[in-house]
Write a protein that holds these residues in place. Structure first.
Motif, short mmCIF file in Angstrom:
data_model
loop_
_atom_site.label_atom_id
_atom_site.label_comp_id
_atom_site.label_asym_id
_atom_site.label_seq_id
_atom_site.Cartn_x
_atom_site.Cartn_y
_atom_site.Cartn_z
N THR A 1 6.19 3.78 -28.22
CA THR A 1 5.23 3.12 -29.11
C THR A 1 5.50 1.89 -30.19
O THR A 1 4.75 1.47 -30.58
CB THR A 1 3.95 4.19 -29.63
N THR A 2 6.85 1.99 -30.36
CA THR A 2 7.12 1.08 -31.47
C THR A 2 7.24 -0.27 -30.88
O THR A 2 7.30 -1.30 -31.39
CB THR A 2 8.54 1.38 -31.93
N LYS A 3 7.27 -0.33 -29.60
CA LYS A 3 7.45 -1.66 -28.79
C LYS A 3 6.15 -2.44 -28.89
O LYS A 3 5.96 -3.85 -28.45
CB LYS A 3 7.74 -1.44 -27.61
N CYS A 4 4.98 -1.88 -29.41
CA CYS A 4 3.81 -2.56 -29.36
C CYS A 4 3.74 -4.06 -29.86
O CYS A 4 4.19 -4.27 -31.21
CB CYS A 4 2.64 -1.86 -29.86
N PRO B 1 -2.11 1.68 -40.13
CA PRO B 1 -0.78 1.33 -39.45
C PRO B 1 0.45 1.06 -40.40
O PRO B 1 0.95 0.06 -40.28
CB PRO B 1 -1.22 -0.04 -38.67
N TYR B 2 0.81 2.10 -41.05
CA TYR B 2 1.68 1.92 -42.24
C TYR B 2 2.25 3.34 -42.50
O TYR B 2 1.76 4.46 -42.22
CB TYR B 2 1.40 1.26 -43.49
N PHE B 3 3.39 3.53 -42.93
CA PHE B 3 4.20 4.63 -43.16
C PHE B 3 3.63 5.17 -44.38
O PHE B 3 3.34 4.60 -45.52
CB PHE B 3 5.66 4.43 -43.21
N GLN C 1 4.02 3.21 -22.22
CA GLN C 1 3.40 4.06 -21.25
C GLN C 1 1.98 4.33 -22.00
O GLN C 1 2.04 5.52 -22.62
CB GLN C 1 3.88 5.27 -20.80
N VAL C 2 0.94 3.41 -22.07
CA VAL C 2 -0.14 3.57 -23.00
C VAL C 2 -0.94 4.74 -22.90
O VAL C 2 -1.26 5.54 -23.73
CB VAL C 2 -0.99 2.27 -23.19
N VAL D 1 -2.15 3.30 -29.75
CA VAL D 1 -0.73 3.46 -29.62
C VAL D 1 -0.18 3.31 -31.06
O VAL D 1 1.11 3.84 -31.15
CB VAL D 1 -0.36 2.43 -28.92
N THR D 2 -0.80 2.43 -31.95
CA THR D 2 -0.21 2.33 -33.23
C THR D 2 -0.18 3.61 -33.98
O THR D 2 0.87 3.96 -34.70
CB THR D 2 -0.83 1.41 -34.15
N ALA D 3 -1.43 4.35 -33.92
CA ALA D 3 -1.45 5.61 -34.72
C ALA D 3 -0.53 6.61 -34.06
O ALA D 3 0.12 7.35 -34.87
CB ALA D 3 -2.68 6.32 -34.31
N HIS D 4 -0.23 6.48 -32.72
CA HIS D 4 0.81 7.53 -31.93
C HIS D 4 2.10 7.19 -32.61
O HIS D 4 3.01 8.08 -32.95
CB HIS D 4 0.68 7.10 -30.46
N ARG D 5 2.41 6.02 -33.02
CA ARG D 5 3.88 5.72 -33.37
C ARG D 5 4.01 6.28 -34.69
O ARG D 5 5.11 6.54 -35.27
CB ARG D 5 3.78 4.01 -33.67
#
Lengths: 233, 141
Positions: free
Chosen positions: A141-144, A115-117, A215-216, A170-174
């Motif tokens: 998905t940044t809103k999680c 979960p990091y860039f 919208q998960v 969702v984090t992976a999607h972001r």
């Protein structure tokens, strides 16, 4: 109005088995369930334990089951719950005390999707540019806030906490759909695991539970398509 | 801007993804088979010579023995290799689609790799047995 709040109680150091305790208190319609819990703890029963921090729907620490639905206590008003309220810990995670659960399995899954860039290319002179459209691609998905409402509403996670769960996906999607990131392939490979994205059976519990209205299920569907087609735009 | 893509080798495309894709595609194939079946039923004269139950029976299992009690005057032209292949395809895809769906749900509750493998092998055996018997019946009836 008078409100009856039935709260799940369990202290593993004292209690042989979990139970419920009922409290009656005065409230107004715009009180939040968190306000009621604070009143109970402050004026009626100081032994009640629950997590809370910002109390404004941002930190995600007060996720609990309110009248059978995963909600943030700080965003749930008495006018929406009615005068009879049942409060329980979120499911699928071990109860430490009362409404407090061990979040470690949830965060372990979260950490597993990187979960990091990630970008090993030489740094540009200025920032890494991104068009508004590219930013929009993963905006939802940044809103999680990692409250775990989605993951703990999911039967696959109740059955087996190895399932990565919606929040991790969702984090992976972001990051997968972030045009500046370069680790999409690694994340997709992780999600392709036996307990990865294919344990999602598209039942929409996660979307209904999300207090941030992400919208998960749609995001999970987009990751599934990326896994099949390889397209990241 | 160049489209961003990840190759199949880099993203991985293992059994889980293959079966996920198979489940979706097999559902679409079954829609297509049912559509061909229902068109066949109407060409056969279903509008005036069959009731709804018979149309549905033919649509999902196009075998003349299933619509013997209708008013279709001559069923012989419908007992062809094409319709037997249609019925066989339906049996195979329905069994594989349903069985994989069932195993997917059961697997939520199993984390031991050995038990999962055993269940998958059992699934393949059941699939071969079920579709084998069904297809044998279609071609010998």
């Amino acid at each position: 109005m008078q409100v009856t709040i039935k709260v799940f109680r369990y202290n593993p150091e004292k209690d042989k088995k979990p139970g419920y305790k009922t409290y009656k208190l005065d409230a107004i319609e715009t009180d939040r369930v968190l306000d009621l819990l604070e009143k109970v703890k402050g004026y009626q029963d100081g032994t009640l334990s629950f997590r809370r921090s910002c109390a404004h729907g941002i930190c995600g620490s007060d996720a609990m089951r309110i009248n059978g639905f995963n909600r943030l206590a700080c965003k749930t008003l008495v006018r929406d719950t009615g005068a009879k309220i049942t409060v329980e810990p979120i499911l699928g995670l071990k109860v430490i005390k009362d409404l407090i659960v061990d979040m470690e399995p949830f965060f372990e899954n979260f950490r597993s999707v990187m979960p990091y860039f990630v970008n090993d290319e030489p740094e540009p002179a200025q920032e890494r540019y991104q068009s508004p459209a590219e930013r929009e691609r993963f905006d939802d998905t940044t809103k999680c806030i990692l409250c775990a409402c989605c993951t703990t509403s999911y039967p696959s996670f109740w059955a087996n906490d190895k399932y990565l769960g919606p929040a991790a996906i969702v984090t992976a999607h972001r990051f997968i759909f972030d045009s500046r990131d370069r680790a999409a392939a690694e994340r997709l490979k992780i999600l392709n695991d036996v307990f990865g994205i294919h344990r999602c059976h598209t039942i929409f519990n996660c979307t209904l539970a999300c207090p941030r209205e992400i919208q998960v299920t749609k995001a999970i569907g987009e990751v599934k398509m990326a896994l099949v087609t390889g397209k990241l735009d | 801007m160049k489209p961003r893509t990840v190759s199949m080798y880099r993203r991985g495309f293992d059994f889980e993804t293959t079966m996920w894709l198979f489940t979706r595609l097999s559902a679409l194939i079954m829609y297509l088979l049912a559509l061909i079946g229902i068109v066949g039923a109407f060409i056969m004269g279903a509008r005036t010579q069959m009731n709804l139950a018979d149309i549905i029976r033919w649509t999902f299992m196009p075998n003349p023995s299933h619509v013997l009690n209708t008013n279709v005057p001559d069923l012989a032209p419908w007992s062809t290799v094409f319709w037997k292949l249609m019925g066989s395809a339906f049996v195979f895809f329905a069994a594989a689609h349903g069985l994989h769906g069932l195993l997917s749900v059961i697997e939520d509750y199993l984390s031991h790799p050995g038990i999962r493998l055993a269940l998958r092998i059992l699934g393949v055996v059941i699939l071969l047995l079920m579709s084998g018997i069904g297809i044998y019946m279609i071609w010998t009836s």
